[in-house]
Design a protein around this motif. Structure first.
Motif, PDB file in Angstrom:
ATOM      1  N   ARG A   1      -7.839  -8.309  -9.723  1.00 40.37           N
ATOM      2  CA  ARG A   1      -6.933  -9.031 -10.600  1.00 40.37           C
ATOM      3  C   ARG A   1      -6.677  -8.200 -11.852  1.00 40.37           C
ATOM      4  NH1 ARG A   1      -9.616 -12.581 -14.547  1.00 40.37           N
ATOM      5  NH2 ARG A   1     -11.861 -12.175 -14.555  1.00 40.37           N
ATOM      6  N   LYS A   2      -5.632  -8.568 -12.548  1.00 37.47           N
ATOM      7  CA  LYS A   2      -5.247  -7.887 -13.786  1.00 37.47           C
ATOM      8  C   LYS A   2      -5.440  -8.855 -14.943  1.00 37.47           C
ATOM      9  CE  LYS A   2      -0.825  -7.158 -14.582  1.00 37.47           C
ATOM     10  NZ  LYS A   2       0.525  -6.555 -14.490  1.00 37.47           N
ATOM     11  N   ILE A   3      -6.296  -8.488 -15.882  1.00 31.99           N
ATOM     12  CA  ILE A   3      -6.546  -9.311 -17.065  1.00 31.99           C
ATOM     13  C   ILE A   3      -5.586  -8.863 -18.159  1.00 31.99           C
ATOM     14  CG2 ILE A   3      -8.236  -9.912 -18.834  1.00 31.99           C
ATOM     15  CD1 ILE A   3     -10.413  -9.375 -16.681  1.00 31.99           C
ATOM     16  N   VAL A   4      -4.840  -9.803 -18.719  1.00 33.23           N
ATOM     17  CA  VAL A   4      -3.823  -9.490 -19.721  1.00 33.23           C
ATOM     18  C   VAL A   4      -4.323  -9.869 -21.109  1.00 33.23           C
ATOM     19  CG1 VAL A   4      -1.442  -9.917 -20.471  1.00 33.23           C
ATOM     20  CG2 VAL A   4      -1.993  -9.849 -18.024  1.00 33.23           C
ATOM     21  N   LEU A   5      -4.377  -8.891 -22.004  1.00 29.60           N
ATOM     22  CA  LEU A   5      -4.773  -9.119 -23.397  1.00 29.60           C
ATOM     23  C   LEU A   5      -3.583  -8.775 -24.291  1.00 29.60           C
ATOM     24  CD1 LEU A   5      -8.259  -7.330 -23.351  1.00 29.60           C
ATOM     25  CD2 LEU A   5      -7.784  -9.725 -22.854  1.00 29.60           C
TER      26      LEU A   5
ATOM     27  N   LYS B   1       6.960   8.560 -18.857  1.00 24.07           N
ATOM     28  CA  LYS B   1       7.665   7.941 -17.732  1.00 24.07           C
ATOM     29  C   LYS B   1       6.721   7.255 -16.740  1.00 24.07           C
ATOM     30  CE  LYS B   1      11.485  11.182 -18.178  1.00 24.07           C
ATOM     31  NZ  LYS B   1      12.228  12.318 -17.594  1.00 24.07           N
ATOM     32  N   ILE B   2       5.421   7.346 -16.977  1.00 20.03           N
ATOM     33  CA  ILE B   2       4.425   6.713 -16.103  1.00 20.03           C
ATOM     34  C   ILE B   2       3.685   5.603 -16.837  1.00 20.03           C
ATOM     35  CG2 ILE B   2       2.289   7.076 -14.782  1.00 20.03           C
ATOM     36  CD1 ILE B   2       4.658   8.374 -13.445  1.00 20.03           C
ATOM     37  N   GLY B   3       3.296   5.899 -18.091  1.00 21.53           N
ATOM     38  CA  GLY B   3       2.553   4.929 -18.883  1.00 21.53           C
ATOM     39  C   GLY B   3       1.300   5.547 -19.459  1.00 21.53           C
ATOM     40  N   LEU B   4       0.494   4.691 -20.094  1.00 21.30           N
ATOM     41  CA  LEU B   4      -0.748   5.151 -20.714  1.00 21.30           C
ATOM     42  C   LEU B   4      -1.925   4.429 -20.070  1.00 21.30           C
ATOM     43  CD1 LEU B   4      -1.420   5.868 -24.420  1.00 21.30           C
ATOM     44  CD2 LEU B   4      -3.086   4.581 -23.091  1.00 21.30           C
ATOM     45  N   TRP B   5      -2.849   5.218 -19.537  1.00 25.49           N
ATOM     46  CA  TRP B   5      -4.030   4.688 -18.865  1.00 25.49           C
ATOM     47  C   TRP B   5      -5.273   5.346 -19.451  1.00 25.49           C
ATOM     48  CZ3 TRP B   5      -4.223   1.558 -14.224  1.00 25.49           C
ATOM     49  CH2 TRP B   5      -2.963   1.151 -13.765  1.00 25.49           C
ATOM     50  N   MET B   6      -6.364   4.597 -19.480  1.00 24.04           N
ATOM     51  CA  MET B   6      -7.653   5.208 -19.792  1.00 24.04           C
ATOM     52  C   MET B   6      -8.740   4.477 -19.029  1.00 24.04           C
ATOM     53  SD  MET B   6      -8.712   4.165 -23.683  1.00 24.04           S
ATOM     54  CE  MET B   6      -7.155   4.040 -24.539  1.00 24.04           C
TER      55      MET B   6
ATOM     56  N   GLU C   1      -4.616  -0.229 -18.717  1.00 27.53           N
ATOM     57  CA  GLU C   1      -3.277   0.303 -18.961  1.00 27.53           C
ATOM     58  C   GLU C   1      -2.755  -0.340 -20.242  1.00 27.53           C
ATOM     59  OE1 GLU C   1       1.075   0.313 -16.640  1.00 27.53           O
ATOM     60  OE2 GLU C   1      -0.455  -1.204 -16.167  1.00 27.53           O
ATOM     61  N   VAL C   2      -2.150   0.471 -21.097  1.00 23.39           N
ATOM     62  CA  VAL C   2      -1.579  -0.044 -22.340  1.00 23.39           C
ATOM     63  C   VAL C   2      -0.062  -0.035 -22.213  1.00 23.39           C
ATOM     64  CG1 VAL C   2      -1.366   0.280 -24.828  1.00 23.39           C
ATOM     65  CG2 VAL C   2      -3.526   0.802 -23.692  1.00 23.39           C
ATOM     66  N   ASP C   3       0.547  -1.202 -22.414  1.00 21.77           N
ATOM     67  CA  ASP C   3       1.994  -1.338 -22.328  1.00 21.77           C
ATOM     68  C   ASP C   3       2.483  -2.000 -23.615  1.00 21.77           C
ATOM     69  OD1 ASP C   3       4.619  -1.575 -21.592  1.00 21.77           O
ATOM     70  OD2 ASP C   3       4.284  -3.090 -20.034  1.00 21.77           O
TER      71      ASP C   3
ATOM     72  N   VAL D   1       0.428  -4.866 -25.213  1.00 14.77           N
ATOM     73  CA  VAL D   1      -0.326  -5.582 -24.179  1.00 14.77           C
ATOM     74  C   VAL D   1      -1.301  -4.616 -23.500  1.00 14.77           C
ATOM     75  CG1 VAL D   1      -0.159  -6.909 -22.031  1.00 14.77           C
ATOM     76  CG2 VAL D   1       1.602  -7.156 -23.777  1.00 14.77           C
ATOM     77  N   VAL D   2      -2.537  -5.090 -23.307  1.00 17.22           N
ATOM     78  CA  VAL D   2      -3.543  -4.316 -22.588  1.00 17.22           C
ATOM     79  C   VAL D   2      -3.794  -4.989 -21.242  1.00 17.22           C
ATOM     80  CG1 VAL D   2      -5.945  -3.519 -22.593  1.00 17.22           C
ATOM     81  CG2 VAL D   2      -4.649  -3.597 -24.737  1.00 17.22           C
ATOM     82  N   HIS D   3      -3.707  -4.209 -20.174  1.00 14.88           N
ATOM     83  CA  HIS D   3      -4.004  -4.715 -18.840  1.00 14.88           C
ATOM     84  C   HIS D   3      -5.323  -4.100 -18.380  1.00 14.88           C
ATOM     85  CE1 HIS D   3       0.623  -5.069 -18.277  1.00 14.88           C
ATOM     86  NE2 HIS D   3       0.116  -6.156 -18.823  1.00 14.88           N
TER      87      HIS D   3
END
Length: 344
Positions: free
Chosen positions: A116-120, A149-154, A301-303, A306-308
């Motif tokens: 699941r994806k937790i949305v903060l 063009k992909i996004g930010l992940w850590m 993932e940071v959008d 919003v943090v997923h």
């Protein structure tokens, strides 16, 4: 420290880059792409960023780009804030797990990994959160990947997909999760889950490699959690090369289930969201003739604001829906515990 100041500048200028620190190391590695084009992976030496199932297979090549590295100094832990999830997903996830258990009982597959994806809805300080992550999880592969063009992940993943040096390879079978304690006792469900992964990997490679060795199962600590882990190693043959091995291993049953095709089909039809790069893999591909890849777990993932946070768990016939939800909550703390709020 200079590297974190550089990351801050790269983020401000919307550059494509990756910074990473390998398990049990204090050396930071930084690759900065000279443009913002998406470079499709077709076997180039570089840092690869691969999706779970469908999506852009991305590489930041070593050749033609800026590569630098240096030693980390002792990082000061910034105060983390445990943000509240946007919605309560407990009922929905437990229903999904119940559906998975029923499918196992109906003989559709032996195991399925559901997530699941937790949305903060919070804005975090990327650099300070990354610093926290590096210092909090020294035994993990820690990374910050950013592409306009992909996004930010850590993330801070405990799981190696494969390590290849010349024709020698090593991979791991990692499964089973519980909170760390002095006296860990594993249930049949967790032991069985880890054995599924081991058996799958061995079956995939035993007739194609030589000198295959499987270690005993060990309990290993990752942050505030423990897992069951065994090492599998061998030699690649001339008709089974590194790419063949990677394709055979990904995705492992540790991130999808068994039989693989049936489990993936169930995941795509029932999870109700796109995993994107969660449960994919990432790392160095053919750097100085060595490949060092990791499964993208314990990641976020940071959008914008919003943090997923992406979390999952292995489901077998003996799974209990509420316990599996609690397991995902425990896993989410790996990321929640390092989040630093952005001060405007």
């Amino acid at each position: 420290m200079q590297v974190f100041e550089e990351i801050h500048t790269l983020l401000s200028n919307q550059k494509a880059f990756v910074c990473y620190v390998k398990p049990n190391e204090t050396v930071w590695n930084l690759i900065v792409q000279q443009n913002t084009e998406i470079i499709d992976f077709i076997g180039q030496a570089g840092f690869v960023f691969m999706p779970f199932h469908e999506g852009k297979q991305v590489v930041i090549p070593f050749e033609g780009n800026m590569f630098s590295q240096g030693n980390l100094e002792k990082l000061e832990q910034k105060s983390a804030e445990n943000f509240i999830s946007e919605t309560n997903q407990k009922e929905a996830f437990e229903n999904l797990v119940s559906k998975g258990i029923e499918a196992i009982k109906q003989g559709e597959f032996d195991k399925v990994v559901l997530s699941r994806k937790i949305v903060l809805k919070e804005q975090i300080s990327i650099v300070e959160t990354f610093q926290n992550m590096i210092s909090a999880y020294p035994t993990a592969f820690r990374y910050l990947f950013c592409h306009p063009k992909i996004g930010l992940w850590m993330g801070a993943t405990p799981e190696q997909l494969v390590k290849i040096n010349q024709n020698q390879f090593e991979t791991v079978a990692l499964a089973g999760t519980q909170l760390y304690s002095e006296n860990v006792i594993w249930a049949t469900k967790e032991i069985e889950e880890q054995q599924f992964v081991t058996n799958y990997i061995v079956t995939k490679v035993k007739d194609k490699v030589s000198q295959l060795i499987v270690s005993d199962v060990k309990t290993v600590k990752a942050g505030n959690l423990v897992h069951l882990k065994s090492f599998i190693s061998g030699e690649l043959t001339t008709d089974f090369l590194s790419n063949d091995l990677i394709k055979a291993l990904h995705p492992t049953p540790a991130v999808c289930g068994l039989p693989k095709e049936n489990a993936i089909d169930f995941i795509l039809k029932n999870e109700d969201y796109n995993r994107k790069y969660y449960a994919g893999f990432l790392g160095e591909y053919k750097k100085d003739n060595q490949t060092d890849l990791f499964v993208n777990l314990r990641c976020l993932e940071v959008d914008n604001d919003v943090v997923h946070i992406y979390v999952g768990c292995g489901i077998t016939k003996d799974s209990h829906p509420e316990k599996e939800f609690i397991e995902t909550e425990n896993k989410s703390m790996t990321m929640r515990n390092v989040l630093v709020v952005s001060v405007q």
